[in-house]
Design a protein around this motif. Structure first.
Motif, PDB file in Angstrom:
ATOM      1  N   ILE A 438       2.791 -37.916  -0.104  1.00 39.20           N
ATOM      2  CA  ILE A 438       1.712 -36.947  -0.284  1.00 39.20           C
ATOM      3  C   ILE A 438       0.453 -37.531   0.351  1.00 39.20           C
ATOM      4  N   LEU A 439      -0.156 -36.772   1.248  1.00 37.57           N
ATOM      5  CA  LEU A 439      -1.394 -37.171   1.902  1.00 37.57           C
ATOM      6  C   LEU A 439      -2.552 -36.407   1.265  1.00 37.57           C
ATOM      7  N   ILE A 440      -3.549 -37.117   0.769  1.00 37.28           N
ATOM      8  CA  ILE A 440      -4.736 -36.497   0.189  1.00 37.28           C
ATOM      9  C   ILE A 440      -5.872 -36.610   1.198  1.00 37.28           C
ATOM     10  N   LEU A 441      -6.310 -35.482   1.704  1.00 32.32           N
ATOM     11  CA  LEU A 441      -7.428 -35.420   2.644  1.00 32.32           C
ATOM     12  C   LEU A 441      -8.652 -34.983   1.850  1.00 32.32           C
ATOM     13  N   TRP A 442      -9.581 -35.916   1.623  1.00 29.80           N
ATOM     14  CA  TRP A 442     -10.650 -35.694   0.674  1.00 29.80           C
ATOM     15  C   TRP A 442     -12.027 -35.751   1.329  1.00 29.80           C
ATOM     16  N   GLU A 443     -12.975 -35.094   0.668  1.00 30.18           N
ATOM     17  CA  GLU A 443     -14.371 -35.166   1.085  1.00 30.18           C
ATOM     18  C   GLU A 443     -15.222 -35.835   0.014  1.00 30.18           C
ATOM     19  N   THR A 444     -14.869 -35.614  -1.262  1.00 31.49           N
ATOM     20  CA  THR A 444     -15.593 -36.263  -2.359  1.00 31.49           C
ATOM     21  C   THR A 444     -14.639 -37.203  -3.090  1.00 31.49           C
ATOM     22  N   PRO A 445     -15.071 -38.406  -3.446  1.00 28.10           N
ATOM     23  CA  PRO A 445     -14.177 -39.348  -4.131  1.00 28.10           C
ATOM     24  C   PRO A 445     -13.723 -38.844  -5.489  1.00 28.10           C
ATOM     25  N   ILE A 469       1.930 -47.254  -2.745  1.00 27.07           N
ATOM     26  CA  ILE A 469       3.229 -46.956  -3.332  1.00 27.07           C
ATOM     27  C   ILE A 469       3.087 -46.900  -4.848  1.00 27.07           C
ATOM     28  N   TYR A 470       3.571 -45.777  -5.418  1.00 20.06           N
ATOM     29  CA  TYR A 470       3.530 -45.564  -6.859  1.00 20.06           C
ATOM     30  C   TYR A 470       4.965 -45.378  -7.343  1.00 20.06           C
ATOM     31  N   GLU A 471       5.307 -46.037  -8.444  1.00 21.18           N
ATOM     32  CA  GLU A 471       6.688 -46.031  -8.907  1.00 21.18           C
ATOM     33  C   GLU A 471       6.724 -45.657 -10.384  1.00 21.18           C
ATOM     34  N   GLY A 472       7.825 -45.025 -10.773  1.00 16.47           N
ATOM     35  CA  GLY A 472       7.987 -44.621 -12.156  1.00 16.47           C
ATOM     36  C   GLY A 472       9.427 -44.670 -12.590  1.00 16.47           C
ATOM     37  N   LEU A 473       9.701 -44.017 -13.701  1.00 15.78           N
ATOM     38  CA  LEU A 473      11.036 -44.043 -14.294  1.00 15.78           C
ATOM     39  C   LEU A 473      12.066 -43.363 -13.406  1.00 15.78           C
ATOM     40  N   TYR A 474      11.644 -42.298 -12.694  1.00 12.42           N
ATOM     41  CA  TYR A 474      12.605 -41.490 -11.946  1.00 12.42           C
ATOM     42  C   TYR A 474      12.650 -41.814 -10.457  1.00 12.42           C
ATOM     43  N   GLY A 475      11.590 -42.443  -9.898  1.00 12.11           N
ATOM     44  CA  GLY A 475      11.577 -42.748  -8.473  1.00 12.11           C
ATOM     45  C   GLY A 475      10.190 -43.175  -8.037  1.00 12.11           C
ATOM     46  N   SER A 476      10.015 -43.322  -6.718  1.00 12.08           N
ATOM     47  CA  SER A 476       8.742 -43.791  -6.176  1.00 12.08           C
ATOM     48  C   SER A 476       8.192 -42.776  -5.179  1.00 12.08           C
ATOM     49  N   LEU A 477       6.878 -42.858  -4.948  1.00  8.81           N
ATOM     50  CA  LEU A 477       6.192 -41.912  -4.083  1.00  8.81           C
ATOM     51  C   LEU A 477       5.072 -42.644  -3.362  1.00  8.81           C
ATOM     52  N   CYS A 478       4.871 -42.291  -2.086  1.00 11.23           N
ATOM     53  CA  CYS A 478       3.772 -42.844  -1.302  1.00 11.23           C
ATOM     54  C   CYS A 478       2.613 -41.851  -1.320  1.00 11.23           C
ATOM     55  N   ILE A 479       1.439 -42.282  -1.780  1.00  8.89           N
ATOM     56  CA  ILE A 479       0.245 -41.433  -1.814  1.00  8.89           C
ATOM     57  C   ILE A 479      -0.791 -42.032  -0.865  1.00  8.89           C
ATOM     58  N   ASN A 480      -0.955 -41.417   0.308  1.00 11.62           N
ATOM     59  CA  ASN A 480      -1.952 -41.846   1.278  1.00 11.62           C
ATOM     60  C   ASN A 480      -3.226 -41.027   1.101  1.00 11.62           C
ATOM     61  N   LYS A 526       7.561 -38.265  10.323  1.00 10.88           N
ATOM     62  CA  LYS A 526       8.875 -37.881  10.834  1.00 10.88           C
ATOM     63  C   LYS A 526       9.648 -37.018   9.834  1.00 10.88           C
ATOM     64  N   GLU A 527       9.287 -37.105   8.574  1.00 14.36           N
ATOM     65  CA  GLU A 527       9.954 -36.309   7.550  1.00 14.36           C
ATOM     66  C   GLU A 527       8.949 -35.342   6.940  1.00 14.36           C
ATOM     67  N   LEU A 528       9.439 -34.259   6.367  1.00 15.06           N
ATOM     68  CA  LEU A 528       8.564 -33.252   5.782  1.00 15.06           C
ATOM     69  C   LEU A 528       7.800 -33.856   4.607  1.00 15.06           C
ATOM     70  N   SER A 529       6.478 -33.774   4.664  1.00 15.58           N
ATOM     71  CA  SER A 529       5.632 -34.363   3.640  1.00 15.58           C
ATOM     72  C   SER A 529       4.664 -33.316   3.117  1.00 15.58           C
ATOM     73  N   GLY A 530       3.916 -33.723   2.081  1.00 18.09           N
ATOM     74  CA  GLY A 530       2.958 -32.806   1.478  1.00 18.09           C
ATOM     75  C   GLY A 530       1.541 -33.285   1.666  1.00 18.09           C
ATOM     76  N   ALA A 531       0.605 -32.335   1.763  1.00 16.57           N
ATOM     77  CA  ALA A 531      -0.805 -32.680   1.920  1.00 16.57           C
ATOM     78  C   ALA A 531      -1.647 -31.835   0.977  1.00 16.57           C
ATOM     79  N   LEU A 532      -2.604 -32.477   0.308  1.00 20.97           N
ATOM     80  CA  LEU A 532      -3.602 -31.814  -0.525  1.00 20.97           C
ATOM     81  C   LEU A 532      -4.944 -31.965   0.163  1.00 20.97           C
TER      82      LEU A 532
END
Length: 663
Positions: A438-445, A469-480, A526-532
C-alpha cells in the motif's frame, strides 16, 4: 426449543389462481396526434425528450377508472402494445374527451392544440376481448410482467373480503381498510382516521389523525421458482390545519368516493391520489378530472378552500363511508409533522396475524435466533464524536484507562469490513490478486499517520525491524509513504482571452500532462498494489479538478487507488486541529481500497445446504457505464457495457466488458 424469527415474506398457496384482464389499445390516429404534439413542444423548448408524457396521464386515467391495474407506456409508441389492462370493463364513451382535456392541459404552451384534436373520433376507443391468465404459471414474458401488479391486486381483493382488523396493544384499534388506487403494487388504507394523542411539551397535548397503510409488493429472487410477496405496514399522517405554504408544483390529496368518475356508476368505496396543481398562489384540480365530475353531476371541493380546511367530509367512526371525502397527507414540504412516523412491533404482529388468517399464503423461510455474542445494530445511546489521540495533543489526553464499550470496540462496527476479526484474515488469505503493498501519497503528516494507524489496527499489524514492513498474526504488508508534491494542485486553467479555448476545451491537454507527470512520479510496481491519495477539496472551477488525473495516473503505475481529503484544518492562528468527522473518512478510505481488490469477509453469502443452491450457479447482471466529457480524459463521452457475475456461495466476483479503455 429453538425460537424462530418469521419475516414478513409470503408465497401463494392457492390452487392455480387465475386472473381475467381486459385491454385497451391506443387508436392509431390518437397516437399520431399525441406524438406530433410531443415533438412540437420538444422543438419549441429545445429538449431531446420527444415521447408522449404518459406519466402525467397514468394517475388521471387510473383515478377515473380504479379497476385499472397496469398501464404500458409503450402503448403510445407501438401499435401492437396494449396501453392499459383492467380487471373489469366499463363504459368508455367519455374516455376520449378526458384524454383530449389532458392533451390540452399538458401541451398548453402550443397554440394549435385544439385544432389538431378536432378530427379525433371518441368512438375509436374500444375494449379488446378479455384473457385469463394463470398467476402461478405464466406462459411468456408478457404474462410474467403482469404478475407484479396482478398478484398484489389479487391479494388486496382477498383481504377486502374481510376488511376489518384489530391493531395494537389489547386490540385498541379496530380498523376497516379500503383500496387506494395504485399502479405500483396494491395499497390498502384504514378509514376513518384514528385519533392519537401527541405530547408536544411537558403539559401540552394535541390530537393527531392517522391511517394505517398496508402495501403488497411482489419481488422475484433468482434462485426461487415462485415469486415472494412482501407486506409493508406504515402510517399516513393527515393534516387538519390550514396550509401556510403551498409547494410547487402542487399538493397531493386523497379523494375517497364510491362512484366511478369515468361513467358515474357505483363501486366499492376507494381512495384516489390526486395532485392539486399550483398556479401562482392559486390551487386547481386537473382539468380532465374536473370535467369528468361536471359530466357526472358531482363536484370536488374547491381546491383553495380545501387547503384551508383539509379534512373534507370525513366519515365518523363505525359508519360506512359514502360520497366524496378528501384529505391531505403530511409530507416534509408541508411544515411540521402532526406526529412521529413509524409502526410499533405490536401493530406489525397484528398485521402478520391478519394476513395469515385472511389470505391463501404461506411464510417464506425462517431464521434461527442467534444467542450469545449478539451485535446491536442500533445502540440505545447515540455515540458521541471522539477525537482520536493520534490527531490530538497527547498532553491533553487522560492517562487513566477507560473501560471499553461495545460502541468503542472496532469489532462491533456496523460495516463488516471495518471489523478487524473479519478484515484481517480476508486480506491475507490466498487470492488471485493479493494485496502486498500500500502506497500512501500524503500532503499532511496527520493524514499519513492516521492512515498507517488505521491499516495496522484493521489488519492486526505491527512495525518490524525492516523499513516499511508491517507484520501480524495473518501475514505481512509493505506500507510505503511519499509526499504528493505539487501534483494535487489545480490544473492551470487560463482565461478564454489568452488561449481562445473554454475550460472544457483546455481540460484534455492539461489532464494528459498531469497524468504523465503522476505516472512518472509514483514508484513503479510489478504487481497490482494499492494507493491511498490525499487530495484537496474541489476547486470553484470544476474543470480544474485534478482528481481524475490522479485516478488514471496511479492505475497506469499499477496502483488501485482511493482518495481522501485531509483530516485536519488550519486555524487563523496557524494551528492544525482535527475535523469534527474524526477518523471516519480514514476508516472508509481504507475499507474502500480493500473493496477495490475484491476482498470480502471469508464467509459465504448464502447457506447453500439450507437454501438448496448449487455452488456452480452464478448470479449475472448487465450494467451500462456512461462517462461524460468531464469524467473522461479524452473529452469525449463514452458508453461501456459491463457484464458482472457473482457466485453466491464463494462470493467470487467476475467482470467482463466490451472495451477496457475506460479513460
Amino acid at each position: 426449543m429453538t425460537k424462530i424469527i418469521l419475516p414478513g415474506a409470503w408465497e401463494l398457496t392457492a390452487t392455480n389462481p387465475t386472473y381475467k384482464l381486459s385491454a385497451i389499445y391506443v387508436p392509431t390516429t390518437w397516437r399520431q396526434v399525441a406524438n406530433n404534439l410531443a415533438q412540437q413542444r420538444a422543438r419549441l423548448q429545445g429538449k431531446s425528450y420527444r415521447a408522449v408524457p404518459v406519466y402525467s396521464l397514468d394517475p388521471l386515467v387510473s383515478g377515473s377508472f380504479p379497476q385499472i391495474i397496469k398501464t404500458v407506456r409503450n402503448g403510445w409508441q407501438k401499435d401492437n402494445m396494449p396501453w392499459l389492462l383492467a380487471t373489469e370493463t366499463t363504459d368508455i364513451s367519455d374516455l376520449g374527451n378526458s384524454i383530449k382535456d389532458w392533451l390540452i392541459e399538458e401541451f398548453s404552451t402550443l397554440e394549435d392544440v385544439e385544432s389538431q384534436l378536432a378530427n379525433l373520433n371518441n368512438d375509436d376507443w374500444q375494449w379488446e376481448n378479455s384473457q385469463t391468465y394463470e398467476l402461478l404459471h405464466p406462459q411468456n414474458k408478457v404474462e410474467t410482467g403482469n404478475l407484479y401488479q396482478a398478484i398484489p391486486d389479487y391479494l388486496a381483493e382477498e383481504f377486502l373480503k374481510n376488511p376489518t382488523v384489530s391493531f395494537g396493544v389489547d386490540e385498541q384499534y379496530r380498523l376497516t381498510f379500503y383500496r387506494v388506487v395504485s399502479l405500483q403494487g396494491a395499497e390498502l388504507m384504514s378509514w376513518p382516521p384514528s385519533q392519537v394523542t401527541v405530547t408536544t411539551g411537558k403539559e401540552t397535548t394535541e390530537t393527531a389523525y392517522i391511517s394505517f397503510v398496508i402495501e403488497f409488493v411482489l419481488q422475484t429472487v433468482p434462485w426461487r421458482e415462485k415469486p415472494i410477496v412482501y407486506n409493508h405496514l406504515s402510517i399516513r399522517r393527515w393534516l387538519t390545519k390550514p396550509l401556510k405554504y403551498r409547494p410547487y408544483p402542487g399538493v397531493k390529496a386523497h379523494i375517497g368516493d364510491n362512484r366511478r368518475w369515468l361513467d358515474g356508476q357505483r363501486q366499492p368505496f376507494c381512495f384516489i391520489p390526486l395532485m392539486m396543481k399550483r398556479y401562482g398562489k392559486e390551487m386547481k384540480w386537473p382539468q380532465a378530472i374536473s370535467n369528468l365530475f361536471s359530466l357526472n353531476d358531482s363536484q370536488l371541493p374547491d381546491a383553495n378552500n380545501f387547503v384551508s380546511n383539509p379534512n373534507h367530509n370525513w366519515s365518523g367512526v363505525n359508519t360506512i363511508p359514502s360520497g366524496i371525502q378528501a384529505a391531505i397527507a403530511y409530507t416534509s414540504k408541508l411544515g411540521e409533522p402532526p406526529c412521529f412516523s413509524g409502526v410499533s412491533p405490536q401493530d406489525l404482529a397484528s398485521l402478520d396475524r391478519a394476513i395469515e388468517a385472511r389470505l391463501p399464503v404461506q411464510r417464506v423461510g425462517e431464521a434461527e435466533r442467534v444467542t450469545g455474542n449478539i451485535f446491536i445494530f442500533w445502540p440505545s445511546e447515540k455515540p458521541k464524536q471522539k477525537i482520536v489521540p493520534l490527531l490530538a495533543n497527547e498532553e491533553n489526553q487522560s492517562k487513566k484507562p477507560k473501560k471499553a464499550k461495545n460502541s468503542d470496540d472496532p469489532n462491533h462496527s456496523h460495516t463488516p469490513m471495518l471489523r478487524p476479526k473479519l478484515a484481517a484474515p480476508a486480506v491475507f488469505r490466498k487470492a488471485e490478486n493479493p494485496l502486498r503493498t500500500i502506497l500512501i501519497l500524503w500532503e499532511t503528516p496527520q493524514c499519513r499517520n492516521a492512515l498507517i494507524t488505521e491499516i495496522c489496527q484493521l489488519l492486526y499489524l505491527s512495525p518490524t525491524n525492516v523499513e516499511n514492513i508491517y507484520e501480524g498474526l495473518y501475514g505481512s504488508l509493505c506500507i510505503n509513504t511519499q509526499h504528493v508534491g505539487d501534483l494535487t494542485q489545480n490544473l492551470e486553467m487560463k482565461s478564454f482571452s489568452e488561449v481562445r479555448k473554454t475550460y472544457q476545451q483546455q481540460r484534455p491537454d492539461l489532464l494528459a500532462e498531469r497524468i504523465n507527470n503522476i505516472a512518472a512520479f509514483i514508484p513503479q510496481t510489478k504487481e497490482l498494489s494499492g494507493a491511498l491519495i490525499e487530495i484537496r477539496s474541489k476547486p470553484p472551477i470544476s474543470e480544474a479538478d485534478p482528481k481524475l488525473a490522479w485516478r488514471i495516473g496511479a492505475i497506469k503505475a499499477g496502483y488501485l487507488n482511493q482518495h481522501i481529503h485531509r483530516v485536519t484544518y488550519t486555524t487563523k492562528a496557524g494551528e492544525e486541529k482535527p475535523k469534527k468527522s474524526g477518523l471516519e473518512p480514514v476508516k472508509r478510505a481504507v475499507s474502500d481500497l480493500l473493496r477495490q481488490f475484491g476482498i470480502l469477509p471469508d464467509t459465504p453469502l448464502i447457506n447453500f445446504k439450507k437454501d438448496g443452491i448449487d455452488p456452480d450457479v452464478w448470479l449475472t447482471c448487465f450494467y451500462v457505464l456512461r462517462r461524460t466529457r468531464k469524467t473522461n480524459s479524452e473529452n469525449i463521452p463514452k458508453t461501456v457495457v459491463l457484464m458482472i457475475r457473482v457466485n453466491p456461495i464463494t462470493a467470487k466476483v467476475e467482470l467482463s466488458c466490451s472495451t477496457f479503455s475506460l479513460q
